[in-house]
Design a protein around this motif. Structure first.
Motif, PDB file in Angstrom:
ATOM      1  N   SER A  29       0.847  -1.190   0.000  1.00 54.83           N
ATOM      2  CA  SER A  29       0.000   0.000   0.000  1.00 54.83           C
ATOM      3  C   SER A  29       0.881   1.238   0.000  1.00 54.83           C
ATOM      4  O   SER A  29       1.944   1.265   0.618  1.00 54.83           O
ATOM      5  CB  SER A  29      -0.879   0.022   1.250  1.00 54.83           C
ATOM      6  N   CYS A  36      -4.512   8.458   8.824  1.00 54.51           N
ATOM      7  CA  CYS A  36      -5.219   7.222   8.492  1.00 54.51           C
ATOM      8  C   CYS A  36      -5.367   6.311   9.711  1.00 54.51           C
ATOM      9  O   CYS A  36      -4.499   6.288  10.580  1.00 54.51           O
ATOM     10  CB  CYS A  36      -4.466   6.466   7.414  1.00 54.51           C
ATOM     11  N   GLN A  39      -4.168  -0.244  10.403  1.00 56.53           N
ATOM     12  CA  GLN A  39      -4.585  -1.346   9.548  1.00 56.53           C
ATOM     13  C   GLN A  39      -4.382  -2.683  10.252  1.00 56.53           C
ATOM     14  O   GLN A  39      -3.465  -2.847  11.047  1.00 56.53           O
ATOM     15  CB  GLN A  39      -3.765  -1.338   8.249  1.00 56.53           C
ATOM     16  N   GLU A  41      -4.018  -6.856   9.312  1.00 61.07           N
ATOM     17  CA  GLU A  41      -3.804  -7.798   8.217  1.00 61.07           C
ATOM     18  C   GLU A  41      -4.443  -9.131   8.543  1.00 61.07           C
ATOM     19  O   GLU A  41      -4.284  -9.657   9.651  1.00 61.07           O
ATOM     20  CB  GLU A  41      -2.320  -8.013   7.941  1.00 61.07           C
ATOM     21  N   PHE A 171      -5.754  -6.276   3.968  1.00 57.36           N
ATOM     22  CA  PHE A 171      -5.552  -5.190   4.923  1.00 57.36           C
ATOM     23  C   PHE A 171      -6.862  -4.421   5.062  1.00 57.36           C
ATOM     24  O   PHE A 171      -7.441  -3.975   4.077  1.00 57.36           O
ATOM     25  CB  PHE A 171      -4.428  -4.256   4.462  1.00 57.36           C
ATOM     26  N   THR A 172      -7.331  -4.269   6.308  1.00 60.27           N
ATOM     27  CA  THR A 172      -8.578  -3.563   6.593  1.00 60.27           C
ATOM     28  C   THR A 172      -8.344  -2.605   7.755  1.00 60.27           C
ATOM     29  O   THR A 172      -7.377  -2.762   8.522  1.00 60.27           O
ATOM     30  CB  THR A 172      -9.699  -4.546   6.985  1.00 60.27           C
ATOM     31  N   PRO A 173      -9.227  -1.607   7.907  1.00 62.13           N
ATOM     32  CA  PRO A 173      -9.112  -0.756   9.092  1.00 62.13           C
ATOM     33  C   PRO A 173      -9.196  -1.622  10.349  1.00 62.13           C
ATOM     34  O   PRO A 173      -9.980  -2.570  10.398  1.00 62.13           O
ATOM     35  CB  PRO A 173     -10.321   0.173   8.986  1.00 62.13           C
ATOM     36  N   ASP A 174      -8.381  -1.320  11.328  1.00 64.64           N
ATOM     37  CA  ASP A 174      -8.324  -2.103  12.566  1.00 64.64           C
ATOM     38  C   ASP A 174      -9.605  -1.895  13.365  1.00 64.64           C
ATOM     39  O   ASP A 174      -9.864  -0.800  13.870  1.00 64.64           O
ATOM     40  CB  ASP A 174      -7.106  -1.700  13.390  1.00 64.64           C
TER      41      ASP A 174
END
Length: 186
Positions: A29, A36, A39, A41, A171-174
């Motif tokens: 990324s 931001c 992230q 995983e 990978f997504t927002p935590d």
């Protein structure tokens, strides 16, 4: 052939900006220029089973039509297509050149196992060993990432089953930093 070329050009212009905005040449990324959210995983190891729409295949999981092939491929935990189905790769692939690697794919992986049931990821790329993840839903909301894969021998038949071993990095927002379902920076 002109209609196919025009369709392909339109498709490239439609999808390319989204791909370029979120992933580098090797799936990494690009740094976020803003504040931001962290992230998370998710790393998955699974197998994709393609039963081509060929005359000798009695159970194809795709349908060919004028250069386009609609897919409903299997995703499994192991190399055997008859056990541990975790989802389906639904979408299409399109021949864009002259070699066996010149296929463009666009899939939505729909997960059905208990852990991620109903979640999806959007997968794009060419048959070159690596695909981009450019979106997702539920557990994979706002997903980005990549899939590296290699073809392996089939446990059924190399004549009727193409198997790809997938190394999936999502990978997504935590979610641990979410407030009311929205990820926030901490």
């Amino acid at each position: 052939m002109a209609a196919l070329s025009n369709s392909l050009i339109f498709l490239c212009f439609l999808l390319l900006p989204g791909v370029l905005a979120f992933a580098g040449p090797h799936g990494e990324s690009y740094p976020c220029p803003y504040d931001c959210p962290p992230q998370k995983e998710t790393h998955l190891h699974m197998y994709l089973h393609q039963f081509p729409a060929w005359a000798n295949v009695t159970n194809p999981n795709e349908v060919a039509w004028q250069g386009w092939v609609a897919d409903h491929w299997l995703l499994t935990k192991g190399p055997d297509p008859n056990n541990n189905i975790v989802g389906r790769a639904r979408g299409f692939h399109l021949l864009t050149g002259e070699t066996s690697k010149d296929w463009y794919i666009s899939h939505i992986y729909v997960f059905q196992d208990n852990r991620f049931a109903g979640s999806t990821i959007q997968v794009l790329g060419m048959l070159d060993g690596e695909w981009s993840i450019i979106g997702g839903t539920q557990a994979f909301y706002n997903a980005r990432g990549y899939i590296k894969y290699k073809e392996i021998p089939s446990t059924v038949s190399s004549i009727t089953d193409i198997v790809r071993e997938l190394d999936v990095h999502i990978f997504t927002p935590d979610a641990s930093t979410a407030v009311n379902g929205v990820a926030v920076s901490i």
